[in-house]
Design a protein around this motif. Structure first.
Motif, PDB file in Angstrom:
ATOM      1  N   ASP A   9       0.975  -1.181   0.012  1.00  0.00           N
ATOM      2  CA  ASP A   9       0.176  -0.148  -0.044  1.00  0.00           C
ATOM      3  C   ASP A   9       0.831   1.158  -0.003  1.00  0.00           C
ATOM      4  OD1 ASP A   9      -2.432  -1.303   0.124  1.00  0.00           O
ATOM      5  OD2 ASP A   9      -2.264  -1.632   2.273  1.00  0.00           O
ATOM      6  N   TRP A  13      -4.232   6.194   4.874  1.00  0.00           N
ATOM      7  CA  TRP A  13      -4.772   7.398   5.779  1.00  0.00           C
ATOM      8  C   TRP A  13      -5.746   6.715   6.953  1.00  0.00           C
ATOM      9  CZ3 TRP A  13      -7.514  11.402   2.270  1.00  0.00           C
ATOM     10  CH2 TRP A  13      -8.304  12.373   3.256  1.00  0.00           C
ATOM     11  N   ALA A  20      -9.129   4.306   4.564  1.00  0.00           N
ATOM     12  CA  ALA A  20      -8.551   4.665   3.235  1.00  0.00           C
ATOM     13  C   ALA A  20      -6.967   4.189   3.386  1.00  0.00           C
ATOM     14  CB  ALA A  20      -8.600   5.755   2.716  1.00  0.00           C
ATOM     15  N   PHE A  22      -4.596   2.397   0.247  1.00  0.00           N
ATOM     16  CA  PHE A  22      -5.045   1.955  -1.319  1.00  0.00           C
ATOM     17  C   PHE A  22      -3.568   1.989  -1.794  1.00  0.00           C
ATOM     18  CE2 PHE A  22      -6.627   6.240  -0.525  1.00  0.00           C
ATOM     19  CZ  PHE A  22      -5.492   7.145  -1.130  1.00  0.00           C
ATOM     20  N   ASN A  23      -3.426   1.575  -3.090  1.00  0.00           N
ATOM     21  CA  ASN A  23      -2.238   1.702  -3.981  1.00  0.00           C
ATOM     22  C   ASN A  23      -2.406   2.508  -5.209  1.00  0.00           C
ATOM     23  OD1 ASN A  23      -3.190  -0.088  -5.566  1.00  0.00           O
ATOM     24  ND2 ASN A  23      -2.117  -1.918  -4.645  1.00  0.00           N
ATOM     25  N   PHE A  24      -1.071   2.857  -5.900  1.00  0.00           N
ATOM     26  CA  PHE A  24      -1.469   3.466  -6.955  1.00  0.00           C
ATOM     27  C   PHE A  24      -2.413   2.797  -8.144  1.00  0.00           C
ATOM     28  CE2 PHE A  24       0.339   4.884 -11.111  1.00  0.00           C
ATOM     29  CZ  PHE A  24       0.203   6.307 -10.915  1.00  0.00           C
ATOM     30  N   ASP A  26      -5.075   1.106  -7.407  1.00  0.00           N
ATOM     31  CA  ASP A  26      -6.298   1.455  -7.190  1.00  0.00           C
ATOM     32  C   ASP A  26      -6.902   2.926  -7.507  1.00  0.00           C
ATOM     33  OD1 ASP A  26      -6.600  -1.171  -5.829  1.00  0.00           O
ATOM     34  OD2 ASP A  26      -5.984   0.016  -3.886  1.00  0.00           O
ATOM     35  N   VAL A  27      -6.094   3.842  -7.377  1.00  0.00           N
ATOM     36  CA  VAL A  27      -6.467   5.246  -7.610  1.00  0.00           C
ATOM     37  C   VAL A  27      -6.508   5.269  -9.087  1.00  0.00           C
ATOM     38  CG1 VAL A  27      -5.221   7.640  -7.619  1.00  0.00           C
ATOM     39  CG2 VAL A  27      -5.075   6.150  -5.840  1.00  0.00           C
ATOM     40  N   MET A  28      -5.634   4.674  -9.961  1.00  0.00           N
ATOM     41  CA  MET A  28      -5.712   4.996 -11.544  1.00  0.00           C
ATOM     42  C   MET A  28      -6.998   4.004 -12.066  1.00  0.00           C
ATOM     43  SD  MET A  28      -3.477   6.649 -12.607  1.00  0.00           S
ATOM     44  CE  MET A  28      -3.492   7.487 -11.287  1.00  0.00           C
ATOM     45  N   ASP A  30      -9.874   3.928 -10.284  1.00  0.00           N
ATOM     46  CA  ASP A  30     -11.020   4.858  -9.795  1.00  0.00           C
ATOM     47  C   ASP A  30     -10.997   5.810 -10.956  1.00  0.00           C
ATOM     48  OD1 ASP A  30     -11.556   3.020  -7.785  1.00  0.00           O
ATOM     49  OD2 ASP A  30     -10.768   3.956  -6.153  1.00  0.00           O
ATOM     50  N   LEU A  31      -9.940   6.499 -11.102  1.00  0.00           N
ATOM     51  CA  LEU A  31      -9.887   7.660 -11.938  1.00  0.00           C
ATOM     52  C   LEU A  31     -10.335   7.161 -13.439  1.00  0.00           C
ATOM     53  CD1 LEU A  31      -9.030  10.522 -12.466  1.00  0.00           C
ATOM     54  CD2 LEU A  31      -6.792   9.787 -12.909  1.00  0.00           C
TER      55      LEU A  31
END
Length: 52
Positions: A9, A13, A20, A22-24, A26-28, A30-31
């Motif tokens: 991770d 947060w 929260a 998450f890793n990179f 996960d962010v990509m 969702d984006l």
């Protein structure tokens, strides 16, 4: 992943709540979903305006 036995991770947060983590990737993901939804709504609005 192979060295540690799982995904590391990048962001943990835990200021006000234990939620929260998450890793990179996960962010990509969702984006990308947000971008697809936004583009779909924009295309639908454009089609509606062209019908008039």
């Amino acid at each position: 992943r192979f060295i540690r036995g799982g995904v590391v991770d990048y962001v943990a947060w835990h200021k006000w709540f234990e939620f929260a983590v998450f890793n990179f990737a996960d962010v990509m993901i969702d984006l990308a979903v947000v971008i697809f939804i936004f583009q779909g709504l924009r295309a639908a609005k454009k089609e509606k305006n062209e019908e008039k």
